[in-house]
Write a protein that holds these residues in place. Structure first.
Motif, PDB file in Angstrom:
ATOM      1  N   THR A 126       0.849  -1.187   0.000  1.00 53.20           N
ATOM      2  CA  THR A 126       0.000   0.000   0.000  1.00 53.20           C
ATOM      3  C   THR A 126       0.889   1.242   0.000  1.00 53.20           C
ATOM      4  O   THR A 126       2.087   1.165   0.268  1.00 53.20           O
ATOM      5  CB  THR A 126      -0.900   0.034   1.242  1.00 53.20           C
TER       6      THR A 126
ATOM      7  N   PRO B 178       4.178   1.598  -2.520  1.00 55.76           N
ATOM      8  CA  PRO B 178       3.765   0.194  -2.626  1.00 55.76           C
ATOM      9  C   PRO B 178       4.915  -0.739  -3.000  1.00 55.76           C
ATOM     10  O   PRO B 178       4.843  -1.948  -2.756  1.00 55.76           O
ATOM     11  CB  PRO B 178       2.703   0.232  -3.727  1.00 55.76           C
TER      12      PRO B 178
ATOM     13  N   SER C 186      -3.246   4.248   1.601  1.00 56.84           N
ATOM     14  CA  SER C 186      -4.029   4.176   0.370  1.00 56.84           C
ATOM     15  C   SER C 186      -3.824   2.834  -0.316  1.00 56.84           C
ATOM     16  O   SER C 186      -2.691   2.376  -0.479  1.00 56.84           O
ATOM     17  CB  SER C 186      -3.620   5.305  -0.586  1.00 56.84           C
ATOM     18  N   ASP C 187      -4.930   2.228  -0.717  1.00 57.85           N
ATOM     19  CA  ASP C 187      -4.845   1.002  -1.522  1.00 57.85           C
ATOM     20  C   ASP C 187      -4.977   1.322  -3.010  1.00 57.85           C
ATOM     21  O   ASP C 187      -5.095   0.427  -3.840  1.00 57.85           O
ATOM     22  CB  ASP C 187      -5.920  -0.003  -1.089  1.00 57.85           C
TER      23      ASP C 187
END
Length: 354
Positions: free
Chosen positions: A102, A121, A340-341
């Motif tokens: 992420t 990420p 945040s994905d």
């Protein structure tokens, strides 16, 4: 013999009952205050051997730093924020590391100052600012706790001590691949210490300015400011970075004030962002109505501590409320983590509002 074995078993069970959750990584008996001393694998937890600390129920660690240390032996002090011994104990609560894969943004609680870590990420690390002179050791603690050994990018937004004061400690403690800063000088011991630390690391400073992008995997990261020459106004020289990960975005405004904001608006930059790190600790000289409307964030992060400047300004807080932005403050909620994905953003704090 049977009675002796039973007694030994009960004693062992009693000792085990005093070991807090998560202590298996560095066992030690708790005392009457509920804390204990780190004995093994301390670095993994961002602790030093023999350091006293507490385990919170949510997996975070609270440490008490009683180190009294000066970072400079220079007798001549050139700026107001001189490097002096801090005789008060500094307590920080270490944030919980989030799920790999992420985009993670940690807005560190560094009192009246700024320091933010971005983990991409693809597990690349970007540090924006390092808090004041007395916060450098704490920033290193945060980074070590989160598993950072090498920084891919370090950004010094501008030469004010509450932003770059702790960066020399970080440069001494970690490997730093690239350093970015705006092309502006400052005649202070703090700034000289930063330059010396960069030189000792064998690095040169790359210019942070509008249009310059960072070469990172899986995300877009571009400086939107400084756009122009701002003379002696160091705040407006701030390196403003926008980071985009799929459908989500973050804007880190440093201490940028109205002039810099006006120039970014005039450049027709894409200022829209889900998360805005508010400029200049919520000062009334930053976050103009036009700028706030253009960014239109869902979340607004204010990095601030006890101060005599009136930060954050009540008018700025009202402005954020008017644009339906939820405000988070490090002085109230400690280190703030945004995750945040790529589609949605979740925020986690180390302290809960009472």
């Amino acid at each position: 013999m049977k009675k002796k074995l039973t007694s030994l078993f009960l004693l062992f069970a009693l000792i085990i009952s005093f070991i807090p959750a998560g202590a298996d990584a560095h066992p030690g008996r708790t005392d009457s205050k509920g804390g204990h001393t780190c004995r093994t694998n301390c670095a993994k937890w961002g602790l030093e051997d023999g350091e006293y600390h507490y385990h919170n129920s949510d997996g975070t660690i609270k440490r008490t730093n009683t180190t009294t240390e000066t970072k400079s032996t220079t007798t001549e002090k050139k700026d107001k924020s001189t490097k002096k011994v801090d005789s008060k104990a500094t307590e920080i609560v270490l944030p919980k590391k989030q799920t790999s894969g992420t985009l993670q943004v940690y807005f560190f609680d560094v009192d009246q100052g700024d320091s933010t870590l971005i983990i991409t990420p693809k597990n690349q690390y970007i540090l924006i600012d390092g808090g004041n002179n007395d916060q450098g050791k704490n920033v290193v603690k945060y980074l070590t706790h989160l598993g950072v050994k090498t920084l891919d990018v370090m950004i010094a937004t501008h030469p004010d001590a509450d932003h770059i004061g702790g960066l020399d400690d970080v440069l001494k403690a970690l490997d730093v691949k690239q350093v970015f800063a705006p092309k502006v000088q400052h005649n202070t011991q703090t700034f000289e210490d930063f330059l010396t630390a960069v030189k000792n690391e064998g690095r040169t400073i790359k210019t942070a300015k509008a249009g310059v992008s960072l070469e990172l995997e899986g995300i877009e990261a571009e400086f939107l400011s400084p756009v122009n020459d701002y003379g002696n106004n160091l705040n407006d020289w701030s390196a403003v970075l926008k980071v985009t990960y799929n459908e989500t975005s973050f804007l880190f405004a440093g201490d940028a004030e109205y002039a810099a904001e006006k120039d970014m608006l005039a450049e027709d930059s894409d200022l829209k962002a889900d998360v805005l790190k508010i400029g200049h600790h919520g000062s009334k000289t930053s976050t103009s109505k036009a700028f706030a409307d253009a960014v239109s964030p869902k979340y607004a992060i204010i990095s601030v501590g006890k101060n005599s400047y009136g930060h954050p300004d009540s008018g700025i807080l009202a402005r954020l409320k008017n644009i339906n932005a939820t405000a988070y403050r490090t002085d109230k909620q400690g280190t703030i983590t945004a995750v945040s994905d790529g589609k949605k953003i979740t925020l986690v704090t180390t302290k809960q509002l009472k």
